[in-house]
Design a protein around this motif. Structure first.
Motif, PDB file in Angstrom:
ATOM      1  N   ALA A 185      51.129 142.048  98.556  1.00  0.00           N
ATOM      2  CA  ALA A 185      51.809 141.397  97.430  1.00  0.00           C
ATOM      3  C   ALA A 185      51.447 139.928  97.285  1.00  0.00           C
ATOM      4  CB  ALA A 185      53.318 141.551  97.591  1.00  0.00           C
ATOM      5  N   SER A 186      50.841 139.336  98.314  1.00  0.00           N
ATOM      6  CA  SER A 186      50.493 137.908  98.268  1.00  0.00           C
ATOM      7  C   SER A 186      49.359 137.627  97.295  1.00  0.00           C
ATOM      8  CB  SER A 186      50.095 137.410  99.655  1.00  0.00           C
ATOM      9  OG  SER A 186      48.840 137.961 100.044  1.00  0.00           O
ATOM     10  N   GLY A 187      48.556 138.649  97.016  1.00  0.00           N
ATOM     11  CA  GLY A 187      47.390 138.453  96.154  1.00  0.00           C
ATOM     12  C   GLY A 187      46.191 137.880  96.875  1.00  0.00           C
ATOM     13  N   VAL A 188      46.303 137.714  98.186  1.00  0.00           N
ATOM     14  CA  VAL A 188      45.207 137.190  99.011  1.00  0.00           C
ATOM     15  C   VAL A 188      44.820 138.268 100.012  1.00  0.00           C
ATOM     16  CG1 VAL A 188      44.524 135.395 100.644  1.00  0.00           C
ATOM     17  CG2 VAL A 188      46.068 134.849  98.771  1.00  0.00           C
ATOM     18  N   SER A 189      43.540 138.395 100.286  1.00  0.00           N
ATOM     19  CA  SER A 189      43.083 139.392 101.251  1.00  0.00           C
ATOM     20  C   SER A 189      42.907 138.775 102.635  1.00  0.00           C
ATOM     21  CB  SER A 189      41.753 140.004 100.797  1.00  0.00           C
ATOM     22  OG  SER A 189      40.696 139.056 100.926  1.00  0.00           O
ATOM     23  N   GLU A 190      42.857 139.635 103.638  1.00  0.00           N
ATOM     24  CA  GLU A 190      42.622 139.173 105.008  1.00  0.00           C
ATOM     25  C   GLU A 190      41.259 138.496 105.106  1.00  0.00           C
ATOM     26  OE1 GLU A 190      42.665 141.012 109.560  1.00  0.00           O
ATOM     27  OE2 GLU A 190      42.829 142.331 107.822  1.00  0.00           O
ATOM     28  N   GLN A 191      40.257 139.055 104.454  1.00  0.00           N
ATOM     29  CA  GLN A 191      38.926 138.479 104.497  1.00  0.00           C
ATOM     30  C   GLN A 191      38.906 137.090 103.862  1.00  0.00           C
ATOM     31  OE1 GLN A 191      36.447 139.586 106.235  1.00  0.00           O
ATOM     32  NE2 GLN A 191      35.041 137.954 105.628  1.00  0.00           N
ATOM     33  N   GLU A 192      39.670 136.910 102.783  1.00  0.00           N
ATOM     34  CA  GLU A 192      39.740 135.600 102.139  1.00  0.00           C
ATOM     35  C   GLU A 192      40.357 134.565 103.072  1.00  0.00           C
ATOM     36  OE1 GLU A 192      40.084 136.406  97.349  1.00  0.00           O
ATOM     37  OE2 GLU A 192      41.811 136.922  98.603  1.00  0.00           O
ATOM     38  N   ASN A 193      41.385 134.966 103.802  1.00  0.00           N
ATOM     39  CA  ASN A 193      41.997 134.039 104.756  1.00  0.00           C
ATOM     40  C   ASN A 193      41.039 133.703 105.896  1.00  0.00           C
ATOM     41  OD1 ASN A 193      44.412 133.363 103.587  1.00  0.00           O
ATOM     42  ND2 ASN A 193      45.668 134.763 104.807  1.00  0.00           N
ATOM     43  N   LEU A 194      40.291 134.696 106.372  1.00  0.00           N
ATOM     44  CA  LEU A 194      39.315 134.427 107.425  1.00  0.00           C
ATOM     45  C   LEU A 194      38.207 133.511 106.916  1.00  0.00           C
ATOM     46  CD1 LEU A 194      38.930 137.894 109.201  1.00  0.00           C
ATOM     47  CD2 LEU A 194      39.780 135.784 110.229  1.00  0.00           C
ATOM     48  N   GLN A 195      37.769 133.728 105.683  1.00  0.00           N
ATOM     49  CA  GLN A 195      36.741 132.863 105.110  1.00  0.00           C
ATOM     50  C   GLN A 195      37.267 131.446 104.953  1.00  0.00           C
ATOM     51  OE1 GLN A 195      33.313 133.713 104.153  1.00  0.00           O
ATOM     52  NE2 GLN A 195      33.420 131.487 104.394  1.00  0.00           N
ATOM     53  N   GLN A 196      38.525 131.330 104.550  1.00  0.00           N
ATOM     54  CA  GLN A 196      39.136 130.010 104.410  1.00  0.00           C
ATOM     55  C   GLN A 196      39.217 129.316 105.769  1.00  0.00           C
ATOM     56  OE1 GLN A 196      43.411 128.149 102.888  1.00  0.00           O
ATOM     57  NE2 GLN A 196      42.825 130.191 102.200  1.00  0.00           N
ATOM     58  N   ALA A 197      39.552 130.092 106.794  1.00  0.00           N
ATOM     59  CA  ALA A 197      39.607 129.524 108.151  1.00  0.00           C
ATOM     60  C   ALA A 197      38.224 129.034 108.572  1.00  0.00           C
ATOM     61  CB  ALA A 197      40.115 130.577 109.133  1.00  0.00           C
ATOM     62  N   ALA A 198      37.199 129.844 108.314  1.00  0.00           N
ATOM     63  CA  ALA A 198      35.837 129.457 108.671  1.00  0.00           C
ATOM     64  C   ALA A 198      35.402 128.208 107.914  1.00  0.00           C
ATOM     65  CB  ALA A 198      34.877 130.612 108.388  1.00  0.00           C
ATOM     66  N   ASP A 199      35.761 128.123 106.636  1.00  0.00           N
ATOM     67  CA  ASP A 199      35.412 126.946 105.838  1.00  0.00           C
ATOM     68  C   ASP A 199      36.081 125.691 106.386  1.00  0.00           C
ATOM     69  OD1 ASP A 199      33.923 128.589 104.207  1.00  0.00           O
ATOM     70  OD2 ASP A 199      35.421 128.699 102.607  1.00  0.00           O
ATOM     71  N   GLN A 200      37.346 125.811 106.770  1.00  0.00           N
ATOM     72  CA  GLN A 200      38.068 124.671 107.341  1.00  0.00           C
ATOM     73  C   GLN A 200      37.438 124.230 108.661  1.00  0.00           C
ATOM     74  OE1 GLN A 200      40.663 122.799 106.192  1.00  0.00           O
ATOM     75  NE2 GLN A 200      40.569 123.910 104.251  1.00  0.00           N
ATOM     76  N   ILE A 201      37.033 125.196 109.470  1.00  0.00           N
ATOM     77  CA  ILE A 201      36.387 124.875 110.746  1.00  0.00           C
ATOM     78  C   ILE A 201      35.074 124.152 110.509  1.00  0.00           C
ATOM     79  CG2 ILE A 201      35.228 125.901 112.749  1.00  0.00           C
ATOM     80  CD1 ILE A 201      37.443 128.066 112.711  1.00  0.00           C
ATOM     81  N   ARG A 202      34.295 124.631 109.563  1.00  0.00           N
ATOM     82  CA  ARG A 202      33.019 123.978 109.265  1.00  0.00           C
ATOM     83  C   ARG A 202      33.221 122.537 108.808  1.00  0.00           C
ATOM     84  NH1 ARG A 202      28.382 126.526 109.067  1.00  0.00           N
ATOM     85  NH2 ARG A 202      28.305 128.779 109.398  1.00  0.00           N
ATOM     86  N   ARG A 203      34.200 122.327 107.942  1.00  0.00           N
ATOM     87  CA  ARG A 203      34.478 120.961 107.468  1.00  0.00           C
ATOM     88  C   ARG A 203      34.923 120.069 108.618  1.00  0.00           C
ATOM     89  NH1 ARG A 203      35.835 123.342 102.314  1.00  0.00           N
ATOM     90  NH2 ARG A 203      37.904 123.984 102.993  1.00  0.00           N
ATOM     91  N   PHE A 204      35.788 120.588 109.463  1.00  0.00           N
ATOM     92  CA  PHE A 204      36.297 119.820 110.599  1.00  0.00           C
ATOM     93  C   PHE A 204      35.159 119.455 111.554  1.00  0.00           C
ATOM     94  CE2 PHE A 204      38.003 119.725 114.958  1.00  0.00           C
ATOM     95  CZ  PHE A 204      39.003 118.760 114.813  1.00  0.00           C
ATOM     96  N   ILE A 205      34.300 120.430 111.846  1.00  0.00           N
ATOM     97  CA  ILE A 205      33.161 120.169 112.735  1.00  0.00           C
ATOM     98  C   ILE A 205      32.240 119.122 112.141  1.00  0.00           C
ATOM     99  CG2 ILE A 205      31.013 121.187 113.601  1.00  0.00           C
ATOM    100  CD1 ILE A 205      32.598 123.733 114.212  1.00  0.00           C
ATOM    101  N   GLY A 206      31.939 119.246 110.857  1.00  0.00           N
ATOM    102  CA  GLY A 206      31.060 118.280 110.198  1.00  0.00           C
ATOM    103  C   GLY A 206      31.616 116.868 110.258  1.00  0.00           C
ATOM    104  N   ALA A 207      32.915 116.731 109.988  1.00  0.00           N
ATOM    105  CA  ALA A 207      33.547 115.406 110.001  1.00  0.00           C
ATOM    106  C   ALA A 207      33.601 114.837 111.417  1.00  0.00           C
ATOM    107  CB  ALA A 207      34.951 115.504 109.406  1.00  0.00           C
ATOM    108  N   ALA A 208      33.895 115.690 112.393  1.00  0.00           N
ATOM    109  CA  ALA A 208      33.987 115.217 113.778  1.00  0.00           C
ATOM    110  C   ALA A 208      32.627 114.754 114.300  1.00  0.00           C
ATOM    111  CB  ALA A 208      34.549 116.337 114.672  1.00  0.00           C
ATOM    112  N   LEU A 209      31.583 115.498 113.994  1.00  0.00           N
ATOM    113  CA  LEU A 209      30.252 115.117 114.462  1.00  0.00           C
ATOM    114  C   LEU A 209      29.746 113.856 113.762  1.00  0.00           C
ATOM    115  CD1 LEU A 209      28.399 118.535 114.855  1.00  0.00           C
ATOM    116  CD2 LEU A 209      29.547 117.162 116.601  1.00  0.00           C
ATOM    117  N   ALA A 210      30.154 113.664 112.513  1.00  0.00           N
ATOM    118  CA  ALA A 210      29.728 112.462 111.767  1.00  0.00           C
ATOM    119  C   ALA A 210      30.307 111.193 112.385  1.00  0.00           C
ATOM    120  CB  ALA A 210      30.161 112.582 110.309  1.00  0.00           C
ATOM    121  N   LYS A 211      31.430 111.321 113.089  1.00  0.00           N
ATOM    122  CA  LYS A 211      32.087 110.166 113.705  1.00  0.00           C
ATOM    123  C   LYS A 211      31.537 109.847 115.080  1.00  0.00           C
ATOM    124  CE  LYS A 211      36.500 110.892 111.308  1.00  0.00           C
ATOM    125  NZ  LYS A 211      37.935 111.262 111.489  1.00  0.00           N
ATOM    126  N   ARG A 212      30.741 110.744 115.651  1.00  0.00           N
ATOM    127  CA  ARG A 212      30.258 110.549 117.028  1.00  0.00           C
ATOM    128  C   ARG A 212      29.051 109.618 117.070  1.00  0.00           C
ATOM    129  NH1 ARG A 212      30.755 114.810 121.584  1.00  0.00           N
ATOM    130  NH2 ARG A 212      32.565 113.632 122.214  1.00  0.00           N
TER     131      ARG A 212
END
Length: 212
Positions: A185-212
């Motif tokens: 009923a949420s209108g969101v799929s499990e795969q969409e949430n996993l993809q969103q999680a992966a996208d957030q991880i990629r952004r976080f990794i990119g930002a963290a490495l840019a600061k090193r």
């Protein structure tokens, strides 16, 4: 011999060392699917089993998790064995909690660029008084917490006023449970949430490495 699964380029600029939760090992579907979304030329993902899960894989017998000192010692062993200039410690539920506790237990020598926590177990389901989230009030290492909005181990409503450390970035997965799975009923799929999680991880990794 270390019990691991490696995916992605061994010379990638980022390496994610990924621990499992209490009840399922490194080959669990959640970790397998997330790793597939992350691993590639820019990120190497290394999944590993804690000792009790390695024993289960050999004889099929279910065991409770190792005690915390054993889990932390194994985390240290893995971080040292797979040291990397762009190392990120990551974990599902118990594995993520132990990664955070590692830093409270004098783990700064790991020199990780950041922590990735996938569904932190703030309390056992239906036992909100058995709280265990204090480490996330104090942690100083850059941390990304990905949590399902209706996670029975700590929901968005329960944590509305939780004083997270300034080092913790929290991202809520829409209607997700402890494994980020939403209701139809949420209108969101499990795969969409996993993809969103992966996208957030990629952004976080990119930002963290840019600061090193």
């Amino acid at each position: 011999m270390l019990d691991v699964i490696r995916e992605g380029a061994s010379d990638a600029p980022a390496r994610v060392l990924l621990a499992h939760g209490a009840g399922a090992g490194m080959d669990h579907a959640f970790l397998t699917r997330l790793s597939a979304l992350l691993a590639g030329p820019d990120i190497e993902v290394i999944r590993f089993n804690f000792p009790y899960m390695s024993k289960r894989a050999l004889d099929g017998k279910r065991r409770p998790p190792d005690r915390q000192p054993v889990l932390l010692a194994h985390w240290r062993e893995m971080a040292q064995a797979f040291a990397h200039s762009g190392l990120f410690l990551a974990g599902k539920s118990m594995g993520g909690r132990m990664a955070a506790e590692l830093y409270q237990d004098g783990g700064d020598e790991m020199n990780a660029a950041g922590l990735l926590i996938l569904g932190y177990p703030f309390h056992p389901p239906a036992k909100p008084d058995s709280w265990r989230g204090e480490v996330l009030k104090q942690i100083k290492t850059p941390t990304l917490l990905l949590q399902g909005e209706r996670d029975t181990f700590g929901s968005r409503a329960e944590l509305a006023d939780f004083p997270f450390s300034p080092a913790v970035s929290v991202h809520w997965l829409t209607d997700g449970d402890h494994g980020f799975k939403p209701r139809k009923a949420s209108g969101v799929s499990e795969q969409e949430n996993l993809q969103q999680a992966a996208d957030q991880i990629r952004r976080f990794i990119g930002a963290a490495l840019a600061k090193r």
